[in-house]
Design a protein around this motif. Sequence first.
Motif, PDB file in Angstrom:
ATOM      1  N   GLU A  59       0.838  -1.200   0.000  1.00 51.15           N
ATOM      2  CA  GLU A  59       0.000   0.000   0.000  1.00 51.15           C
ATOM      3  C   GLU A  59       0.878   1.257   0.000  1.00 51.15           C
ATOM      4  N   GLY A  70       2.694   1.876  -3.170  1.00 52.52           N
ATOM      5  CA  GLY A  70       1.734   2.425  -4.131  1.00 52.52           C
ATOM      6  C   GLY A  70       1.432   3.899  -3.920  1.00 52.52           C
ATOM      7  N   GLU A  71       1.808   4.425  -2.780  1.00 50.71           N
ATOM      8  CA  GLU A  71       1.626   5.868  -2.553  1.00 50.71           C
ATOM      9  C   GLU A  71       2.769   6.662  -3.179  1.00 50.71           C
ATOM     10  N   GLU A 118      -7.029  -0.393  -6.519  1.00 53.43           N
ATOM     11  CA  GLU A 118      -6.451   0.943  -6.504  1.00 53.43           C
ATOM     12  C   GLU A 118      -4.927   0.944  -6.492  1.00 53.43           C
ATOM     13  N   VAL A 119      -4.345   0.094  -5.670  1.00 55.39           N
ATOM     14  CA  VAL A 119      -2.880   0.102  -5.625  1.00 55.39           C
ATOM     15  C   VAL A 119      -2.330  -0.582  -6.884  1.00 55.39           C
TER      16      VAL A 119
END
Lengths: 368, 482
Positions: free
Chosen positions: A216, A219-220, A250-251
């Motif tokens: 996560e 992925g940011e 989303e990621v």
Amino acid sequence: MSTTTPTPSSSTRVDAAAAAQQLDAYTREMIQWHFSPETGSPFWLNWAKQAGWDPRKEIQGFADMVKFPHFQDEWLRDIDPHQWVPAAFKGKPFNIFETGGTTGMPKQRIGWNDYKVDYEEFSDRYGDDVFPHGADWLMVGPTGPRRLRLAIEHLANHRGGSCYFVDLDPRWVKKLIAEGHFDMARKYQEHVIEQAVTILKHRRIGCMFTTPRLLETIGEHLSVPDAGIKGVFCGGTTMTPQMTRFLCEEVLENRTVFVPTYGNTLMGLACSKPTFAEEGYSITYYAPQPRAVLRIVDPNDTTRTVDYDTWGRVELTTMTKEFFMPRFLERDEALRRPPAPEYGFPWDGVAEVRPFGASEKKIVEGVY
Amino acid sequence: MTTIPHIPLLRLGKPYQSLDTVEVRDIRTNETLAVVSQANAGIIRRDARRADEAFDALQAMRCDELIAISQKAADLFLRGDLPLGSDGVMQSAEDYVRSLSATSGLPHVMVRRNMEKIHFVLANMKSIFAGLTRGLDTSAIDEGFGEQAGVPVSFFPAAKQLAAILPSNSPGVHSLWVPAIAMKIPLVLKPGSEEPWTPWRIAQAFIAAGCPPEALSFYPTNHEGSQAILDLAGRALLFGDRKTVDRYRGDPRVEVHGPGYSKVLIGEDEIDNWEAHLDVLVRSVLDNGGRSCINASTIVVPRHADAIAEALAQRLAAVQPKPADDPEAKLSAFAKPAFAEAIDASIDQALRDTTGGGATDVTAKYRSGPRRVVVDGATYLLPTLVRCQSFEHPLANTEYLFPFASVVEVPQRDMLCTIGPSLVVTAITRDPAWQRQLLACPHIDRLNLGPIPTSVVQWDQPHEGNLFEFLYRRRAIQMARV
């Protein structure tokens, strides 16, 4: 084909009855191995003497394994690893693997080739559309004394690639959190992610192993599919259906294949049924049977399994020539799920694994 | 069978049904009244990267347009049928009253009174805007510069979003953040776990009135999600208990709204006339079910403390739980009975504390039974008035989520250095010298001079900080003459 639902190869399809027969035969073979003086370990031979019954006579199939009491995990902390060496392996140097984020004296499992067998079998379930042959890997997660470190490198090599590593020490993170150094824990995570992102930006990586939280966070910082990652092999902490959905949609933008697993040093690797997206992102995992067997048991009577789609405590039995661990009660609970022979899993599965007692109390979990 | 509404997240205005949900239940029947989506922290962090979209959408509009939208939203909130969730279920104003009452324990009459507060703030946005900006022409915000009292001024936004970690205790507090839209600052709302209803309905009223949906994010979430909101927010309002808000005290990004410790002080000049002010005392303690930070929890007097405590206790003890839809209902039930039990036990324990001469529950002798009662399946704590022999007693300056107050005797000359931080102080006095001292007292956030209940709020005045000054900063500006 949806990119999130890889299909297993047809060679892994076996029916449930055959799998049960195979498990019984394998169980007898392993019991013979570990309780025969020519092949067994000092620990188990001594244990059988003190127990006053001979497992070789009484264990005729897996159902008989309930005759064993639960394996005490303290044995893996307190007993010298040499006591676990089966006679057949005497004189051969072994690997010592330690469990995840345990603080204090760690639990240790010794081994020689088990991790290679587990990860080669895992590898056989996925084609080049998920983990391309020859692609290099990046592992971001707990390395150090963990089995995963060698296992991922072996997986990469087995598929013709090499592996980069970024270490995260979960013991240090646990310590920081326990002592209230939340800012330092965050800085440490940033330090880990920064290293991972640097590798992803400067090297051609096709496959990745990491934990849900680290994925996560990576992925940011960048788009995982745009970084060239075709498949992410993910495990280590609880994944709720919502978390899984978020990671996939989303990621990974539904472009990189998400391969969730449930595993630890003591079991090996439980693969997931690939249709989780269609099943509300509820992931069902299947142990690497017959080498390891997961049962979802009634916490009040651990000799019996709960009904399908019912919560119970996870019980693990590991049986290889290198290691024997009957009826270890994990600190997890899960839903019991039926076999999925169509995906090469003709035995019970476990789903929505979470810390035992999570429904009744708040549990701080998933430091990485 | 009616469908149970699913309240989704609003991700920059876009509904999103999470797979993680919690149920909001009727505290009396345990019936599920709504399923509420829960945001994982990753969603919040990911959406925060798009904060510019929300900010740009409001920046593209003029303050006057947004004030008009707020005014339109006022009526929609108070009377309209608005979406409840994204599945086509609509909620009337009466549905809202019933649902909020059933899950929070607030009687209908109090929910309506709180609706009126929110309506008032939205409907009077123009004058509230003027009050908070000290009469600044709205064009000064639109253009980035202007003139105020003949002096050139320039204000710029201190943040691209205002986050609000909201409480469950009373919907009136939501009137604090609603002016942000008129000030062109988008909102990121984290509702209280038992009260998704009001922030959701306000957001829907804004959207229906023409507010760009992306200016409204709504994330019911857990502790980790709240933390993510606070970490990412340029500006945040944080409602919570003392421990929670203490962590953020001193963080300029976060305006903390903890316990109020509001008080009524009676001066030497008025104390012999105390009976005339009894109604003000009763209202200060009892209004809104005693649930607000603006309810008085301490009454400080220079003498007659015993007599005042007796008279007030008698009035408070007469107040009994009534059915939720009774227009005369004055008490709220507890959404979590265990919470009431814990408060009750904590008061009993403190009453055994002899610090400073001890304390007595004066209401006990005027009630027929225990403080904690269960009526029609709902748990209540009955109003409690404690006479503390000194300010050092632990019950002298504490507050609970029900009508609870102490009466303490302190000489007038010592009052202002004794009371400590107090959100609202009603000072009943006509003594100009003491009034000057009260006006200079740094511990008092809102000051009512004269017999005004602490619970009466004039909304164009700042409350626990001025929202405009929190959201905007002033810069020096000089412009060459053309």
